[in-house]
Design a protein around this motif. Sequence first.
Motif, PDB file in Angstrom:
ATOM      1  N   TYR A  76       0.991  -0.703  -0.332  1.00  0.00           N
ATOM      2  CA  TYR A  76       0.282  -0.214  -0.241  1.00  0.00           C
ATOM      3  C   TYR A  76       0.963   1.409   0.036  1.00  0.00           C
ATOM      4  CZ  TYR A  76      -4.124  -2.802   0.913  1.00  0.00           C
ATOM      5  OH  TYR A  76      -4.849  -3.772   0.931  1.00  0.00           O
ATOM      6  N   TYR A  77       0.384   2.607  -0.677  1.00  0.00           N
ATOM      7  CA  TYR A  77       1.167   3.873  -0.751  1.00  0.00           C
ATOM      8  C   TYR A  77       0.068   4.803  -0.987  1.00  0.00           C
ATOM      9  CZ  TYR A  77       5.517   0.889  -2.194  1.00  0.00           C
ATOM     10  OH  TYR A  77       6.750   0.154  -2.578  1.00  0.00           O
ATOM     11  N   ASN A  78       0.311   5.695   0.271  1.00  0.00           N
ATOM     12  CA  ASN A  78      -0.151   6.532  -0.446  1.00  0.00           C
ATOM     13  C   ASN A  78       0.066   7.876  -1.564  1.00  0.00           C
ATOM     14  OD1 ASN A  78      -1.843   6.324   2.578  1.00  0.00           O
ATOM     15  ND2 ASN A  78       0.365   7.699   3.944  1.00  0.00           N
ATOM     16  N   ALA A  79       1.255   7.602  -1.283  1.00  0.00           N
ATOM     17  CA  ALA A  79       1.337   8.247  -3.561  1.00  0.00           C
ATOM     18  C   ALA A  79      -0.089   7.712  -4.216  1.00  0.00           C
ATOM     19  CB  ALA A  79       2.447   8.479  -3.585  1.00  0.00           C
ATOM     20  N   LEU A  80      -0.616   6.869  -4.151  1.00  0.00           N
ATOM     21  CA  LEU A  80      -1.485   6.275  -4.752  1.00  0.00           C
ATOM     22  C   LEU A  80      -2.920   6.665  -4.849  1.00  0.00           C
ATOM     23  CD1 LEU A  80      -0.469   3.008  -5.355  1.00  0.00           C
ATOM     24  CD2 LEU A  80      -0.166   4.356  -7.309  1.00  0.00           C
ATOM     25  N   MET A 123      -1.589  20.856  -7.179  1.00  0.00           N
ATOM     26  CA  MET A 123      -1.982  19.843  -8.406  1.00  0.00           C
ATOM     27  C   MET A 123      -0.080  20.007  -8.390  1.00  0.00           C
ATOM     28  SD  MET A 123      -2.483  18.420 -10.837  1.00  0.00           S
ATOM     29  CE  MET A 123      -4.779  18.898 -11.082  1.00  0.00           C
ATOM     30  N   ALA A 124       0.401  21.261  -8.091  1.00  0.00           N
ATOM     31  CA  ALA A 124       2.504  20.662  -8.299  1.00  0.00           C
ATOM     32  C   ALA A 124       2.463  19.280  -7.689  1.00  0.00           C
ATOM     33  CB  ALA A 124       2.727  21.907  -7.706  1.00  0.00           C
ATOM     34  N   ASP A 125       1.777  19.684  -5.978  1.00  0.00           N
ATOM     35  CA  ASP A 125       2.420  18.253  -5.456  1.00  0.00           C
ATOM     36  C   ASP A 125       1.446  17.623  -5.247  1.00  0.00           C
ATOM     37  OD1 ASP A 125       3.405  20.072  -3.497  1.00  0.00           O
ATOM     38  OD2 ASP A 125       1.104  20.849  -2.372  1.00  0.00           O
ATOM     39  N   PHE A 126       0.277  17.003  -6.041  1.00  0.00           N
ATOM     40  CA  PHE A 126       0.295  16.160  -6.820  1.00  0.00           C
ATOM     41  C   PHE A 126       0.767  15.364  -7.349  1.00  0.00           C
ATOM     42  CE2 PHE A 126      -2.866  13.346  -9.435  1.00  0.00           C
ATOM     43  CZ  PHE A 126      -2.950  13.163  -8.561  1.00  0.00           C
ATOM     44  N   TYR A 127       1.154  15.814  -8.764  1.00  0.00           N
ATOM     45  CA  TYR A 127       2.185  15.424  -9.620  1.00  0.00           C
ATOM     46  C   TYR A 127       2.975  15.104  -9.015  1.00  0.00           C
ATOM     47  CZ  TYR A 127       5.414  15.539 -13.674  1.00  0.00           C
ATOM     48  OH  TYR A 127       6.214  15.393 -15.023  1.00  0.00           O
ATOM     49  N   ALA A 128       4.203  15.522  -7.901  1.00  0.00           N
ATOM     50  CA  ALA A 128       5.239  14.874  -8.093  1.00  0.00           C
ATOM     51  C   ALA A 128       5.517  13.752  -6.845  1.00  0.00           C
ATOM     52  CB  ALA A 128       5.584  16.249  -6.767  1.00  0.00           C
ATOM     53  N   ARG A 129       3.972  14.160  -6.256  1.00  0.00           N
ATOM     54  CA  ARG A 129       3.880  12.765  -5.239  1.00  0.00           C
ATOM     55  C   ARG A 129       4.101  10.969  -6.336  1.00  0.00           C
ATOM     56  NH1 ARG A 129      -1.440  10.815  -4.526  1.00  0.00           N
ATOM     57  NH2 ARG A 129      -2.913  12.957  -4.013  1.00  0.00           N
ATOM     58  N   VAL A 130       2.921  11.140  -7.187  1.00  0.00           N
ATOM     59  CA  VAL A 130       2.637  10.593  -8.484  1.00  0.00           C
ATOM     60  C   VAL A 130       4.124  10.185  -8.983  1.00  0.00           C
ATOM     61  CG1 VAL A 130       1.592  10.311 -10.385  1.00  0.00           C
ATOM     62  CG2 VAL A 130       0.419  10.770  -8.194  1.00  0.00           C
ATOM     63  N   GLN A 131       4.826  11.556  -9.885  1.00  0.00           N
ATOM     64  CA  GLN A 131       5.579  11.121  -9.740  1.00  0.00           C
ATOM     65  C   GLN A 131       7.034  10.296  -9.392  1.00  0.00           C
ATOM     66  OE1 GLN A 131       8.527  14.254 -11.176  1.00  0.00           O
ATOM     67  NE2 GLN A 131       8.688  14.061 -13.165  1.00  0.00           N
ATOM     68  N   ALA A 132       7.399  11.293  -8.347  1.00  0.00           N
ATOM     69  CA  ALA A 132       8.451   9.886  -7.281  1.00  0.00           C
ATOM     70  C   ALA A 132       7.749   8.734  -7.073  1.00  0.00           C
ATOM     71  CB  ALA A 132       7.887  10.691  -6.072  1.00  0.00           C
ATOM     72  N   TRP A 133       6.644   8.123  -7.161  1.00  0.00           N
ATOM     73  CA  TRP A 133       6.137   7.330  -6.944  1.00  0.00           C
ATOM     74  C   TRP A 133       6.467   6.277  -8.181  1.00  0.00           C
ATOM     75  CZ3 TRP A 133       2.452   3.375  -9.262  1.00  0.00           C
ATOM     76  CH2 TRP A 133       3.253   2.122  -8.978  1.00  0.00           C
ATOM     77  N   TRP A 134       6.477   6.521  -9.038  1.00  0.00           N
ATOM     78  CA  TRP A 134       6.199   6.527 -10.706  1.00  0.00           C
ATOM     79  C   TRP A 134       8.114   6.027 -10.752  1.00  0.00           C
ATOM     80  CZ3 TRP A 134       4.459   3.022 -14.074  1.00  0.00           C
ATOM     81  CH2 TRP A 134       5.249   2.761 -15.295  1.00  0.00           C
ATOM     82  N   HIS A 135       8.412   6.627 -10.148  1.00  0.00           N
ATOM     83  CA  HIS A 135      10.511   6.652 -10.598  1.00  0.00           C
ATOM     84  C   HIS A 135      11.024   5.160  -9.756  1.00  0.00           C
ATOM     85  CE1 HIS A 135      10.776  10.276 -12.813  1.00  0.00           C
ATOM     86  NE2 HIS A 135      10.229   9.943 -13.387  1.00  0.00           N
ATOM     87  N   GLY A 156      -7.992   9.749 -11.344  1.00  0.00           N
ATOM     88  CA  GLY A 156      -6.483  10.840 -11.869  1.00  0.00           C
ATOM     89  C   GLY A 156      -5.331  10.856 -11.370  1.00  0.00           C
ATOM     90  N   VAL A 157      -4.402   9.991 -10.424  1.00  0.00           N
ATOM     91  CA  VAL A 157      -3.602   8.661 -10.385  1.00  0.00           C
ATOM     92  C   VAL A 157      -2.546   8.366 -11.847  1.00  0.00           C
ATOM     93  CG1 VAL A 157      -2.627   7.539  -9.183  1.00  0.00           C
ATOM     94  CG2 VAL A 157      -3.611   8.589  -7.812  1.00  0.00           C
ATOM     95  N   ILE A 158      -4.325   7.467 -12.254  1.00  0.00           N
ATOM     96  CA  ILE A 158      -3.746   6.623 -13.007  1.00  0.00           C
ATOM     97  C   ILE A 158      -3.405   7.123 -14.138  1.00  0.00           C
ATOM     98  CG2 ILE A 158      -4.178   5.021 -15.202  1.00  0.00           C
ATOM     99  CD1 ILE A 158      -6.197   3.740 -13.021  1.00  0.00           C
ATOM    100  N   LYS A 159      -4.697   8.717 -14.998  1.00  0.00           N
ATOM    101  CA  LYS A 159      -3.959   9.579 -16.151  1.00  0.00           C
ATOM    102  C   LYS A 159      -3.042  10.282 -15.733  1.00  0.00           C
ATOM    103  CE  LYS A 159      -8.939  10.357 -16.614  1.00  0.00           C
ATOM    104  NZ  LYS A 159     -10.111  11.678 -16.533  1.00  0.00           N
ATOM    105  N   GLN A 160      -2.300  10.098 -14.537  1.00  0.00           N
ATOM    106  CA  GLN A 160      -0.939  11.135 -14.072  1.00  0.00           C
ATOM    107  C   GLN A 160      -0.057  10.459 -14.601  1.00  0.00           C
ATOM    108  OE1 GLN A 160      -0.660  15.272 -13.152  1.00  0.00           O
ATOM    109  NE2 GLN A 160       0.547  14.253 -14.673  1.00  0.00           N
ATOM    110  N   ILE A 161      -0.440   9.429 -14.184  1.00  0.00           N
ATOM    111  CA  ILE A 161       0.997   8.518 -14.842  1.00  0.00           C
ATOM    112  C   ILE A 161       1.309   7.690 -15.959  1.00  0.00           C
ATOM    113  CG2 ILE A 161       1.962   5.856 -14.911  1.00  0.00           C
ATOM    114  CD1 ILE A 161       0.698   5.300 -11.673  1.00  0.00           C
ATOM    115  N   LEU A 162      -0.426   7.825 -17.006  1.00  0.00           N
ATOM    116  CA  LEU A 162      -0.308   7.816 -18.775  1.00  0.00           C
ATOM    117  C   LEU A 162       0.438   9.227 -19.181  1.00  0.00           C
ATOM    118  CD1 LEU A 162      -3.288   6.180 -18.623  1.00  0.00           C
ATOM    119  CD2 LEU A 162      -1.823   4.567 -18.875  1.00  0.00           C
ATOM    120  N   ALA A 163       0.351  10.814 -18.593  1.00  0.00           N
ATOM    121  CA  ALA A 163       0.764  11.673 -19.132  1.00  0.00           C
ATOM    122  C   ALA A 163       2.419  11.404 -19.302  1.00  0.00           C
ATOM    123  CB  ALA A 163       0.222  13.367 -18.164  1.00  0.00           C
ATOM    124  N   ILE A 164       2.731  10.961 -18.124  1.00  0.00           N
ATOM    125  CA  ILE A 164       3.868  11.423 -17.979  1.00  0.00           C
ATOM    126  C   ILE A 164       4.925   9.727 -18.390  1.00  0.00           C
ATOM    127  CG2 ILE A 164       6.068   9.972 -16.253  1.00  0.00           C
ATOM    128  CD1 ILE A 164       4.138  11.562 -14.055  1.00  0.00           C
TER     129      ILE A 164
END
Length: 205
Positions: A76-80, A123-135, A156-164
């Motif tokens: 489990y990850y809070n970033a998700l 939104m910047a914080d949301f992007y940062a946490r999703v991007q950090a988890w993905w990396h 929202g999370v899945i869309k952000q990962i797809l955008a990355i």
Amino acid sequence: MDAFTSRVYFLRHGEIATPGILSGQIDVDLSELGLKQMRQASAELINLNAIYSSPLKRCSVHADYLAKQHSLHVQYYNALKEFNFGDWDGQDYQQLWQQTSKPHIGDFWQHPWQVNVPNGEFMADFYARVQAWWHTFLQSLCESKHEQSLVISHAGVIKQILAIVCQMPKQSATHLNVFHIPYAGLITVDVYIDEQGQAWPKIVF
């Protein structure tokens, strides 16, 4: 290291028990239909090596169910978790659109990087946490060499990962409109790891 390909499935949660509300980090249950949707969507997923999930109930209930089937432990990850909509979270969606106070929800959807949700997440914080988890996740694939993984999360999370993955501009809101992920929508991403440990993800249709 030897090159290999890892398949990653992204599964959005099913229908919630309180449809019509803006559900961000409010911890709502799935409806009976939502449970059925998720079981149908994941019925053909076999030989999973790992399951990752948002800790919110609309994701975790099915994650626990699948983990028992595959004899795995859910990570489990809070970033998700979904975007935190602050004062708007849990409110009736149509009523939010009828409100005249500023900022208005329409302003946010049009300019999510410039308009801040009252007491919500930037939104910047949301992007940062999703991007950090993905990396971090991509790095872990190099070490684990999992052949198949499942990530259960939110639109929202899945869309952000797809955008990355699609290398969309960081402050673009295009992915909010061009990607439609229905309840229990399943997205497949193949990640090719080359001999240098570099990850090359691609969306599979």
